[in-house]
Design a protein around this motif. Structure first.
Motif, mmCIF file in Angstrom:
data_model
loop_
_atom_site.group_PDB
_atom_site.id
_atom_site.type_symbol
_atom_site.label_atom_id
_atom_site.label_comp_id
_atom_site.label_asym_id
_atom_site.label_seq_id
_atom_site.Cartn_x
_atom_site.Cartn_y
_atom_site.Cartn_z
ATOM 1 N N ARG A 54 0.879 -1.171 0.000
ATOM 2 C CA ARG A 54 0.000 0.000 0.000
ATOM 3 C C ARG A 54 0.911 1.213 0.000
ATOM 4 N NH1 ARG A 54 -3.397 3.025 3.903
ATOM 5 N NH2 ARG A 54 -5.046 3.890 2.619
ATOM 6 N N SER A 72 -3.402 7.496 -2.422
ATOM 7 C CA SER A 72 -2.895 6.155 -2.140
ATOM 8 C C SER A 72 -3.297 5.174 -3.230
ATOM 9 C CB SER A 72 -3.384 5.653 -0.778
ATOM 10 O OG SER A 72 -4.784 5.485 -0.772
ATOM 11 N N VAL A 74 -2.076 0.731 -4.530
ATOM 12 C CA VAL A 74 -1.379 -0.497 -4.168
ATOM 13 C C VAL A 74 -0.446 -0.884 -5.318
ATOM 14 C CG1 VAL A 74 -1.640 -2.951 -3.633
ATOM 15 C CG2 VAL A 74 -3.229 -1.284 -2.660
ATOM 16 N N HIS A 87 -4.614 2.003 -8.645
ATOM 17 C CA HIS A 87 -5.110 3.125 -7.838
ATOM 18 C C HIS A 87 -6.330 3.731 -8.493
ATOM 19 C CE1 HIS A 87 -2.768 6.494 -10.098
ATOM 20 N NE2 HIS A 87 -2.756 5.405 -10.841
ATOM 21 N N HIS A 143 -8.177 6.024 -0.769
ATOM 22 C CA HIS A 143 -7.771 5.393 0.491
ATOM 23 C C HIS A 143 -8.648 4.190 0.820
ATOM 24 C CE1 HIS A 143 -5.173 8.798 0.947
ATOM 25 N NE2 HIS A 143 -6.181 9.632 1.065
ATOM 26 N N SER A 146 -7.760 1.402 -1.711
ATOM 27 C CA SER A 146 -6.484 0.724 -1.463
ATOM 28 C C SER A 146 -6.551 -0.164 -0.206
ATOM 29 C CB SER A 146 -5.328 1.714 -1.378
ATOM 30 O OG SER A 146 -5.470 2.595 -0.278
ATOM 31 N N ARG A 147 -7.326 0.240 0.785
ATOM 32 C CA ARG A 147 -7.506 -0.601 1.969
ATOM 33 C C ARG A 147 -8.261 -1.889 1.612
ATOM 34 N NH1 ARG A 147 -8.799 4.527 4.718
ATOM 35 N NH2 ARG A 147 -6.909 5.142 5.777
ATOM 36 N N MET A 150 -5.997 -4.362 -0.064
ATOM 37 C CA MET A 150 -5.069 -5.012 0.865
ATOM 38 C C MET A 150 -5.796 -5.918 1.858
ATOM 39 S SD MET A 150 -1.972 -4.068 0.065
ATOM 40 C CE MET A 150 -0.920 -4.258 1.502
#
Length: 152
Positions: A54, A72, A74, A87, A143, A146-147, A150
């Motif tokens: 990340r 952000s 990945v 992204h 954000h 990307s969370r 992950m």
């Protein structure tokens, strides 16, 4: 042999894979020529991801990032060591606001904030899907995307 799902995925990724200025830190996304097309694009889409990082970078005009005042995505690493940034942003893509760019287009302003070894259990397609096709500054931004990618 292509299944209908594979064909739909390839079409969606063809429209989503682009090189945009946001990977370098500019504010206005602009399209450049595609790095991949056809069978190379299909191969990337179906490639297993072994490592994911990340990443964050400062917003345009800022020298550092702080929490949500950043961008952000990945960075995924494939078995052959090649890397791509997945992204999202408003206006980044055509059929999806989550795009895949070669990591070579990333500026040095990107920093890794979390890493995870996926050992090939996810494919590039899974990261694009988790990023989501729509963008909303408050409810579905880079954000949050990307969370999700992950698994956080």
């Amino acid at each position: 042999m292509f299944s209908f799902r594979s064909l739909v995925c390839v079409v969606a990724l063809t429209l989503s894979v682009s090189v945009d200025a946001s990977s370098g830190g500019n504010n206005s996304p602009q399209s450049h020529s595609f790095d991949l097309a056809g069978s190379d694009l299909t191969r990337l889409y179906n490639s297993p991801v072994f490592q994911a990082d990340r990443m964050k970078r400062p917003l345009d005009g800022l020298s550092s990032w702080m929490g949500p005042i950043s961008h952000s995505g990945v960075r995924v690493t494939l078995q052959d060591g090649s890397q791509y940034l997945v992204h999202k942003g408003d206006g980044y893509g055509v059929s999806s606001q989550t795009v895949v760019t070669s990591a070579r287009h990333m500026s040095p302003n990107w920093e890794s904030v979390a890493s995870r070894n996926f050992e090939g259990s996810k494919k590039v397609y899974d990261f694009v899907r988790e990023g989501g096709s729509d963008y909303s500054l408050l409810f579905n931004n880079c954000h949050l995307g990307s969370r999700r990618m992950m698994g956080q």
